[in-house]
Design a protein around this motif. Sequence first.
Motif, PDB file in Angstrom:
ATOM      1  N   MET A   1       5.679  47.751  70.153  1.00  0.00           N
ATOM      2  CA  MET A   1       6.483  46.534  70.209  1.00  0.00           C
ATOM      3  C   MET A   1       7.927  46.882  70.538  1.00  0.00           C
ATOM      4  O   MET A   1       8.432  47.931  70.131  1.00  0.00           O
ATOM      5  N   LEU A   2       8.562  45.996  71.292  1.00  0.00           N
ATOM      6  CA  LEU A   2       9.997  46.116  71.546  1.00  0.00           C
ATOM      7  C   LEU A   2      10.753  45.308  70.503  1.00  0.00           C
ATOM      8  O   LEU A   2      10.505  44.120  70.333  1.00  0.00           O
ATOM      9  N   PHE A   3      11.678  45.971  69.823  1.00  0.00           N
ATOM     10  CA  PHE A   3      12.574  45.286  68.902  1.00  0.00           C
ATOM     11  C   PHE A   3      13.976  45.285  69.498  1.00  0.00           C
ATOM     12  O   PHE A   3      14.492  46.354  69.862  1.00  0.00           O
ATOM     13  N   VAL A   4      14.577  44.118  69.618  1.00  0.00           N
ATOM     14  CA  VAL A   4      15.975  44.021  70.036  1.00  0.00           C
ATOM     15  C   VAL A   4      16.760  43.652  68.785  1.00  0.00           C
ATOM     16  O   VAL A   4      16.578  42.573  68.213  1.00  0.00           O
ATOM     17  N   VAL A   5      17.626  44.581  68.363  1.00  0.00           N
ATOM     18  CA  VAL A   5      18.256  44.475  67.051  1.00  0.00           C
ATOM     19  C   VAL A   5      19.766  44.324  67.192  1.00  0.00           C
ATOM     20  O   VAL A   5      20.429  45.146  67.841  1.00  0.00           O
ATOM     21  N   GLY A   6      20.302  43.280  66.588  1.00  0.00           N
ATOM     22  CA  GLY A   6      21.745  43.075  66.575  1.00  0.00           C
ATOM     23  C   GLY A   6      22.413  43.979  65.550  1.00  0.00           C
ATOM     24  O   GLY A   6      21.893  44.189  64.454  1.00  0.00           O
ATOM     25  N   SER A  64      16.695  50.471  85.311  1.00  0.00           N
ATOM     26  CA  SER A  64      15.594  51.327  84.837  1.00  0.00           C
ATOM     27  C   SER A  64      15.034  50.808  83.516  1.00  0.00           C
ATOM     28  O   SER A  64      14.766  51.581  82.592  1.00  0.00           O
ATOM     29  N   SER A  65      14.843  49.504  83.435  1.00  0.00           N
ATOM     30  CA  SER A  65      14.364  48.928  82.178  1.00  0.00           C
ATOM     31  C   SER A  65      12.969  49.422  81.821  1.00  0.00           C
ATOM     32  O   SER A  65      12.616  49.508  80.642  1.00  0.00           O
ATOM     33  N   ASP A  66      12.177  49.777  82.834  1.00  0.00           N
ATOM     34  CA  ASP A  66      10.822  50.258  82.554  1.00  0.00           C
ATOM     35  C   ASP A  66      10.853  51.564  81.771  1.00  0.00           C
ATOM     36  O   ASP A  66       9.915  51.869  81.022  1.00  0.00           O
ATOM     37  N   GLU A  67      11.929  52.347  81.947  1.00  0.00           N
ATOM     38  CA  GLU A  67      12.088  53.580  81.166  1.00  0.00           C
ATOM     39  C   GLU A  67      12.241  53.249  79.682  1.00  0.00           C
ATOM     40  O   GLU A  67      11.680  53.928  78.816  1.00  0.00           O
ATOM     41  N   ILE A  68      12.998  52.208  79.390  1.00  0.00           N
ATOM     42  CA  ILE A  68      13.183  51.779  78.006  1.00  0.00           C
ATOM     43  C   ILE A  68      11.870  51.257  77.432  1.00  0.00           C
ATOM     44  O   ILE A  68      11.527  51.528  76.274  1.00  0.00           O
ATOM     45  N   LEU A  69      11.125  50.533  78.247  1.00  0.00           N
ATOM     46  CA  LEU A  69       9.908  49.878  77.772  1.00  0.00           C
ATOM     47  C   LEU A  69       8.687  50.786  77.774  1.00  0.00           C
ATOM     48  O   LEU A  69       7.632  50.403  77.248  1.00  0.00           O
ATOM     49  N   ALA A  70       8.820  51.989  78.338  1.00  0.00           N
ATOM     50  CA  ALA A  70       7.675  52.901  78.411  1.00  0.00           C
ATOM     51  C   ALA A  70       7.102  53.175  77.027  1.00  0.00           C
ATOM     52  O   ALA A  70       7.816  53.557  76.105  1.00  0.00           O
ATOM     53  N   GLY A  71       5.809  52.938  76.879  1.00  0.00           N
ATOM     54  CA  GLY A  71       5.133  53.208  75.613  1.00  0.00           C
ATOM     55  C   GLY A  71       5.280  52.133  74.563  1.00  0.00           C
ATOM     56  O   GLY A  71       4.684  52.232  73.474  1.00  0.00           O
ATOM     57  N   ALA A  72       6.060  51.081  74.863  1.00  0.00           N
ATOM     58  CA  ALA A  72       6.306  50.052  73.854  1.00  0.00           C
ATOM     59  C   ALA A  72       5.091  49.182  73.572  1.00  0.00           C
ATOM     60  O   ALA A  72       5.073  48.439  72.590  1.00  0.00           O
ATOM     61  N   ALA A  73       4.073  49.291  74.406  1.00  0.00           N
ATOM     62  CA  ALA A  73       2.851  48.531  74.150  1.00  0.00           C
ATOM     63  C   ALA A  73       2.091  49.096  72.955  1.00  0.00           C
ATOM     64  O   ALA A  73       1.330  48.382  72.285  1.00  0.00           O
ATOM     65  N   ASP A  93      17.045  39.417  80.106  1.00  0.00           N
ATOM     66  CA  ASP A  93      16.304  40.031  81.211  1.00  0.00           C
ATOM     67  C   ASP A  93      15.331  41.090  80.704  1.00  0.00           C
ATOM     68  O   ASP A  93      14.196  41.195  81.184  1.00  0.00           O
ATOM     69  N   LEU A  94      15.778  41.897  79.751  1.00  0.00           N
ATOM     70  CA  LEU A  94      14.909  42.942  79.196  1.00  0.00           C
ATOM     71  C   LEU A  94      13.707  42.321  78.491  1.00  0.00           C
ATOM     72  O   LEU A  94      12.570  42.805  78.639  1.00  0.00           O
ATOM     73  N   LEU A  95      13.929  41.260  77.751  1.00  0.00           N
ATOM     74  CA  LEU A  95      12.824  40.595  77.055  1.00  0.00           C
ATOM     75  C   LEU A  95      11.857  39.939  78.042  1.00  0.00           C
ATOM     76  O   LEU A  95      10.645  39.945  77.824  1.00  0.00           O
ATOM     77  N   LEU A  96      12.393  39.397  79.121  1.00  0.00           N
ATOM     78  CA  LEU A  96      11.520  38.829  80.149  1.00  0.00           C
ATOM     79  C   LEU A  96      10.661  39.904  80.804  1.00  0.00           C
ATOM     80  O   LEU A  96       9.483  39.688  81.108  1.00  0.00           O
ATOM     81  N   ARG A  97      11.251  41.081  81.034  1.00  0.00           N
ATOM     82  CA  ARG A  97      10.494  42.188  81.625  1.00  0.00           C
ATOM     83  C   ARG A  97       9.386  42.626  80.668  1.00  0.00           C
ATOM     84  O   ARG A  97       8.262  42.903  81.100  1.00  0.00           O
ATOM     85  N   ALA A  98       9.682  42.667  79.375  1.00  0.00           N
ATOM     86  CA  ALA A  98       8.656  43.009  78.390  1.00  0.00           C
ATOM     87  C   ALA A  98       7.532  41.983  78.414  1.00  0.00           C
ATOM     88  O   ALA A  98       6.341  42.339  78.338  1.00  0.00           O
ATOM     89  N   ARG A  99       7.888  40.725  78.561  1.00  0.00           N
ATOM     90  CA  ARG A  99       6.880  39.671  78.628  1.00  0.00           C
ATOM     91  C   ARG A  99       5.973  39.853  79.845  1.00  0.00           C
ATOM     92  O   ARG A  99       4.753  39.694  79.760  1.00  0.00           O
ATOM     93  N   GLU A 100       6.583  40.197  80.981  1.00  0.00           N
ATOM     94  CA  GLU A 100       5.796  40.440  82.201  1.00  0.00           C
ATOM     95  C   GLU A 100       4.793  41.574  82.012  1.00  0.00           C
ATOM     96  O   GLU A 100       3.686  41.543  82.556  1.00  0.00           O
ATOM     97  N   LEU A 101       5.195  42.586  81.237  1.00  0.00           N
ATOM     98  CA  LEU A 101       4.347  43.759  81.020  1.00  0.00           C
ATOM     99  C   LEU A 101       3.403  43.585  79.826  1.00  0.00           C
ATOM    100  O   LEU A 101       2.717  44.537  79.443  1.00  0.00           O
ATOM    101  N   LYS A 102       3.394  42.370  79.262  1.00  0.00           N
ATOM    102  CA  LYS A 102       2.531  42.060  78.109  1.00  0.00           C
ATOM    103  C   LYS A 102       2.874  42.916  76.891  1.00  0.00           C
ATOM    104  O   LYS A 102       2.010  43.247  76.081  1.00  0.00           O
ATOM    105  N   ILE A 103       4.140  43.260  76.753  1.00  0.00           N
ATOM    106  CA  ILE A 103       4.609  44.027  75.607  1.00  0.00           C
ATOM    107  C   ILE A 103       5.136  43.055  74.560  1.00  0.00           C
ATOM    108  O   ILE A 103       6.019  42.243  74.852  1.00  0.00           O
ATOM    109  N   PRO A 104       4.609  43.082  73.360  1.00  0.00           N
ATOM    110  CA  PRO A 104       5.129  42.181  72.321  1.00  0.00           C
ATOM    111  C   PRO A 104       6.584  42.529  71.989  1.00  0.00           C
ATOM    112  O   PRO A 104       6.982  43.700  72.038  1.00  0.00           O
ATOM    113  N   ALA A 105       7.367  41.520  71.675  1.00  0.00           N
ATOM    114  CA  ALA A 105       8.791  41.733  71.406  1.00  0.00           C
ATOM    115  C   ALA A 105       9.241  40.886  70.225  1.00  0.00           C
ATOM    116  O   ALA A 105       8.701  39.808  69.975  1.00  0.00           O
TER     117      ALA A 105
END
Length: 284
Positions: A1-6, A64-73, A93-105
């Motif tokens: 899962m991708l966590f975006v943390v403030g 290179s957002s895919d580098e950040i998202l690599a393995g997040a599934a 944008d990063l969260l939308l890219r995760a959505r496209e890749l079916k990565i939960p966020a």
Amino acid sequence: MLFVVGLGLADETDITVKGLNVVKAASRVYLEAYTSILLVDKDKLESYYGRPLILADREMVESSSDEILAGAATDDVVFLVVGDPFGATTHTDLLLRARELKIPAKTIHNASIMSAVGATGLQLYNFGQTVSMVFFTDTWKPSSFYDRIKENRQIGLHTLMLLDIKVKEPSLENLARGRKIYEPPRYMTAGQCAAQMLEIEEDRGEGAYGPDSLAVGVARLGSDDQRMAAGTLKQMSESDLGPPLHSLVLLGRRAHDLERDYIREYAVDEKTFDKCWEDHYGKQ
């Protein structure tokens, strides 16, 4: 899962308990380092969080957002953001890219300048559109912010101005030559913002504001040494609120007497402040 943390506004202790737990358990943790900064360095964050952080600059996040998202599934990946996760469109944008890749966020929220600016005493529901101010150059002085301020002022609302920062960015010359040589970091001050605003008003001459319009400068909001100053744009253009980060609020004419009483404490000169208020503010 991708966590975006403030991360909040000031230092390493501003992270929420929920956010800190996620950071400690994740397989990788990225620190976004260009839309804003905390008032402490990366080493201090790593010491407090108990783990290494990977700096994510503009080029990595936007190209290179895919580098950040690599393995997040299959593994937890954390993306740390100063303030609140939705304070910049890049993070959407990063969260939308995760959505496209079916990565939960999941997002974990925190304090942002958008709400903490209420510490000035100006009421949040009296704010209009937020605008950004970039560093001018000799050949580039964008003024789109002026139209948004004018719209806010026409209905009497305050305007929060978010000020430019330059972190790991090449000069125009190096960019043109394709050289990855970066300029030293720069952070716009409230004084620089006020001076640029007056320059654009002089050029446009549409009366959106003027040298005697009241504004509140804010520096290092949320920190132990936060500072505020209230005065005319002319006074603010000559102000020095110390180290970054700074923001500026231009007052709307519908400002309430309670707001006046609160910000008067920060007046550069109370006599000038009182006269400007009497002449231009508190009008419905």
